[in-house]
Design a protein around this motif. Structure first.
Motif, PDB file in Angstrom:
ATOM      1  N   TYR A   1       0.813  -1.220   0.000  1.00  0.00           N
ATOM      2  CA  TYR A   1       0.000   0.000   0.000  1.00  0.00           C
ATOM      3  C   TYR A   1       0.846   1.270   0.000  1.00  0.00           C
ATOM      4  N   SER A   2       0.296   2.304  -0.622  1.00  0.00           N
ATOM      5  CA  SER A   2       0.857   3.656  -0.477  1.00  0.00           C
ATOM      6  C   SER A   2      -0.065   4.479   0.413  1.00  0.00           C
ATOM      7  N   LEU A   3      -1.368   4.182   0.344  1.00  0.00           N
ATOM      8  CA  LEU A   3      -2.361   4.923   1.128  1.00  0.00           C
ATOM      9  C   LEU A   3      -2.891   4.011   2.227  1.00  0.00           C
ATOM     10  N   ALA A   4      -2.814   4.479   3.469  1.00  0.00           N
ATOM     11  CA  ALA A   4      -3.321   3.673   4.590  1.00  0.00           C
ATOM     12  C   ALA A   4      -4.451   4.445   5.259  1.00  0.00           C
ATOM     13  N   PRO A   5      -5.455   3.760   5.797  1.00  0.00           N
ATOM     14  CA  PRO A   5      -6.560   4.478   6.445  1.00  0.00           C
ATOM     15  C   PRO A   5      -6.049   5.409   7.541  1.00  0.00           C
ATOM     16  N   CYS A   6      -6.684   6.589   7.589  1.00  0.00           N
ATOM     17  CA  CYS A   6      -6.122   7.694   8.386  1.00  0.00           C
ATOM     18  C   CYS A   6      -5.950   7.381   9.870  1.00  0.00           C
ATOM     19  N   THR A   7      -6.947   6.774  10.507  1.00  0.00           N
ATOM     20  CA  THR A   7      -6.831   6.566  11.958  1.00  0.00           C
ATOM     21  C   THR A   7      -5.699   5.589  12.302  1.00  0.00           C
TER      22      THR A   7
ATOM     23  N   MET B   1      -3.189  -4.982  10.650  1.00  0.00           N
ATOM     24  CA  MET B   1      -2.317  -5.230   9.491  1.00  0.00           C
ATOM     25  C   MET B   1      -1.088  -4.321   9.519  1.00  0.00           C
ATOM     26  N   LEU B   2      -1.292  -3.049   9.878  1.00  0.00           N
ATOM     27  CA  LEU B   2      -0.139  -2.126   9.917  1.00  0.00           C
ATOM     28  C   LEU B   2       0.864  -2.575  10.983  1.00  0.00           C
ATOM     29  N   LEU B   3       0.366  -3.029  12.124  1.00  0.00           N
ATOM     30  CA  LEU B   3       1.269  -3.510  13.195  1.00  0.00           C
ATOM     31  C   LEU B   3       1.991  -4.780  12.749  1.00  0.00           C
ATOM     32  N   LEU B   4       1.266  -5.624  12.023  1.00  0.00           N
ATOM     33  CA  LEU B   4       1.872  -6.867  11.513  1.00  0.00           C
ATOM     34  C   LEU B   4       2.978  -6.551  10.501  1.00  0.00           C
ATOM     35  N   HIS B   5       2.715  -5.572   9.616  1.00  0.00           N
ATOM     36  CA  HIS B   5       3.735  -5.183   8.623  1.00  0.00           C
ATOM     37  C   HIS B   5       4.965  -4.562   9.300  1.00  0.00           C
ATOM     38  N   ALA B   6       4.750  -4.047  10.528  1.00  0.00           N
ATOM     39  CA  ALA B   6       5.896  -3.504  11.281  1.00  0.00           C
ATOM     40  C   ALA B   6       6.517  -4.594  12.153  1.00  0.00           C
ATOM     41  N   ASP B   7       6.168  -5.858  11.867  1.00  0.00           N
ATOM     42  CA  ASP B   7       6.746  -7.028  12.546  1.00  0.00           C
ATOM     43  C   ASP B   7       6.309  -7.199  13.997  1.00  0.00           C
ATOM     44  N   GLY B   8       5.140  -6.636  14.342  1.00  0.00           N
ATOM     45  CA  GLY B   8       4.570  -6.925  15.654  1.00  0.00           C
ATOM     46  C   GLY B   8       3.947  -8.317  15.651  1.00  0.00           C
ATOM     47  N   THR B   9       3.804  -8.887  16.846  1.00  0.00           N
ATOM     48  CA  THR B   9       3.072 -10.156  16.979  1.00  0.00           C
ATOM     49  C   THR B   9       1.671  -9.757  17.421  1.00  0.00           C
ATOM     50  N   VAL B  10       0.717  -9.891  16.490  1.00  0.00           N
ATOM     51  CA  VAL B  10      -0.562  -9.193  16.669  1.00  0.00           C
ATOM     52  C   VAL B  10      -1.709 -10.127  17.060  1.00  0.00           C
ATOM     53  N   THR B  11      -2.468  -9.716  18.052  1.00  0.00           N
ATOM     54  CA  THR B  11      -3.690 -10.421  18.441  1.00  0.00           C
ATOM     55  C   THR B  11      -4.851  -9.440  18.291  1.00  0.00           C
ATOM     56  N   VAL B  12      -5.922  -9.889  17.636  1.00  0.00           N
ATOM     57  CA  VAL B  12      -7.097  -9.028  17.486  1.00  0.00           C
ATOM     58  C   VAL B  12      -8.220  -9.579  18.362  1.00  0.00           C
ATOM     59  N   CYS B  13      -8.775  -8.737  19.214  1.00  0.00           N
ATOM     60  CA  CYS B  13      -9.864  -9.157  20.108  1.00  0.00           C
ATOM     61  C   CYS B  13     -11.171  -8.481  19.695  1.00  0.00           C
ATOM     62  N   HIS B  14     -12.266  -9.092  20.075  1.00  0.00           N
ATOM     63  CA  HIS B  14     -13.590  -8.564  19.723  1.00  0.00           C
ATOM     64  C   HIS B  14     -14.595  -9.017  20.765  1.00  0.00           C
ATOM     65  N   SER B  15     -15.873  -8.816  20.477  1.00  0.00           N
ATOM     66  CA  SER B  15     -16.887  -9.069  21.516  1.00  0.00           C
ATOM     67  C   SER B  15     -17.015 -10.549  21.880  1.00  0.00           C
ATOM     68  N   LYS B  16     -16.515 -11.430  21.044  1.00  0.00           N
ATOM     69  CA  LYS B  16     -16.629 -12.872  21.353  1.00  0.00           C
ATOM     70  C   LYS B  16     -15.330 -13.422  21.973  1.00  0.00           C
TER      71      LYS B  16
ATOM     72  N   ILE C   1       8.348  -1.542  17.163  1.00  0.00           N
ATOM     73  CA  ILE C   1       7.220  -2.492  17.185  1.00  0.00           C
ATOM     74  C   ILE C   1       7.690  -3.936  16.948  1.00  0.00           C
ATOM     75  N   SER C   2       8.800  -4.078  16.252  1.00  0.00           N
ATOM     76  CA  SER C   2       9.277  -5.408  15.857  1.00  0.00           C
ATOM     77  C   SER C   2       9.364  -6.368  17.055  1.00  0.00           C
ATOM     78  N   GLY C   3       8.674  -7.485  16.923  1.00  0.00           N
ATOM     79  CA  GLY C   3       8.717  -8.530  17.955  1.00  0.00           C
ATOM     80  C   GLY C   3       7.845  -8.273  19.176  1.00  0.00           C
ATOM     81  N   LYS C   4       7.215  -7.101  19.229  1.00  0.00           N
ATOM     82  CA  LYS C   4       6.401  -6.763  20.406  1.00  0.00           C
ATOM     83  C   LYS C   4       5.027  -7.454  20.328  1.00  0.00           C
ATOM     84  N   ASN C   5       4.474  -7.758  21.488  1.00  0.00           N
ATOM     85  CA  ASN C   5       3.101  -8.258  21.531  1.00  0.00           C
ATOM     86  C   ASN C   5       2.158  -7.065  21.376  1.00  0.00           C
ATOM     87  N   CYS C   6       1.408  -7.079  20.286  1.00  0.00           N
ATOM     88  CA  CYS C   6       0.477  -5.978  20.019  1.00  0.00           C
ATOM     89  C   CYS C   6      -0.942  -6.532  20.110  1.00  0.00           C
TER      90      CYS C   6
END
Ligand code: NDP
Length: 280
Positions: free
Chosen positions: A134-140, A175-190, A155-160
């Motif tokens: 990507y060249s354009l990433a969502p603003c927030t 995705m942006l954190l993952l591209h910066a080599d973070g180890t990413v977990t996404v949480c939600h209502s479930k 961010i590299s190697g950090k738990n995000c």
């Protein structure tokens, strides 16, 4: 005590950089151009559009503003976007949401030329974010990456941990954190055992939309805490998703609400428009 990440300061610095670059750009060619379209008379949207117009003027952009009546048809709006797609003075096109119910917002976003989609909401740009091309990433989320960078955190190697999986914040943030080599977990209502997961986060991003949802006991000591939430209490006061006072005793860095993530959003829109100008 956590250090406050000053979104206004980071934003002002970035805007100054953009202004300088535009000044140089104008010596050899045209300024970046942004077209903002508002359909209807939603008061909050009117303020957002006005702020975007003001921000454009401050950094030396060319801008066009279209205030269309509520009765504008989907066909008419698409015709305007197609005209702007072909307009070589315009690098970015933004349709302020929400649009009236009779207009299909997805169809509108699809009509914007992906190279002018400065919100980065179109399927083409979402796909590029997934691929990391990507060249354009969502603003927030892009603004949050700048805020994290301002703390000097690698961010590299950090738990995000990202709490929230919306298409405009949670997913692209992950995705942006993952591209910066973070180890990413996404949480939600479930998500089960949320506290267990958030307590392990070196970088915690809260994008839930519930005031004070993240409490101090859910935060790892020394974590960088980013509060995306914008919630109004019964007195109309803006509050975040994080219990700020409690979190300050645990985190190393934290964004306040207001004054953290919020001020970055328009700045990143300017940055995307500048990027888009370089692509055209
Ligand atoms: P959405 O309502 O689209 O998403 C909220 C997310 O939170 C969902 O993924 C939802 O899970 C999750 N969630 C809800 N309850 C829980 C729970 N109990 N435990 C874990 N996760 C939960 O909101 P947005 O992403 O659009 O926005 C989030 C917040 O950020 C809002 O306050 C919004 O106003 C603010 N915001 C701020 C911006 C800024 O510039 N500062 C820009 C954009 C948004 P599920 O998917 O399972 O329903």
């Amino acid at each position: 005590m956590a250090q406050i990440i000053d979104g206004k300061l980071v934003s002002a610095r970035l805007r100054e950089e953009i202004r300088h670059e535009v000044e140089k750009m104008k010596e050899h060619g045209r300024a970046p151009g942004l077209a903002v379209i508002l359909v209807g008379e939603d008061p909050a949207s009117q303020v957002y559009v006005k702020n975007k117009e003001k921000a454009c003027a401050e950094v030396g952009f060319y801008s066009e503003k279209y205030l269309l009546p509520e009765t504008t048809s989907e066909h008419e709006l698409i015709a305007l976007i197609n005209k702007l797609n072909a307009n070589t003075d315009i690098d970015g096109i933004l349709v302020q949401s929400p649009v009236p119910k009779h207009i299909d917002y997805k169809k509108i976003v699809d009509t914007i030329d992906p190279s002018k989609d400065v919100d980065a909401f179109s399927p083409v740009n979402v796909g590029r974010i997934m691929l990391g091309t990507y060249s354009l990433a969502p603003c927030t989320p892009a603004g949050i990456m700048e805020l994290i960078a301002s703390t000097g955190t690698d961010i590299s190697g950090k738990n995000c941990v990202v709490v929230g999986r919306s298409n405009i914040v949670g997913k692209p943030m992950a995705m942006l954190l993952l591209h910066a080599d973070g180890t990413v977990t996404v949480c939600h209502s479930k998500t089960k055992n949320l506290k267990e997961i958030t307590s392990n986060a070196d970088i915690l991003v809260a994008a839930v939309g519930k005031a004070g949802f993240i409490t101090a006991d859910m935060i790892k000591p020394g974590a960088v805490v980013i509060d995306v939430g914008m919630n109004r209490d019964e007195n109309g006061k803006l509050t975040g998703d994080v219990d700020f006072d409690g979190a300050c005793n645990v985190a190393s860095f934290i964004t306040p609400v207001p004054g953290g993530v919020g001020p970055m959003t328009i700045t990143m829109l300017l940055k995307n428009t500048l990027t888009s100008r370089k692509l055209h």
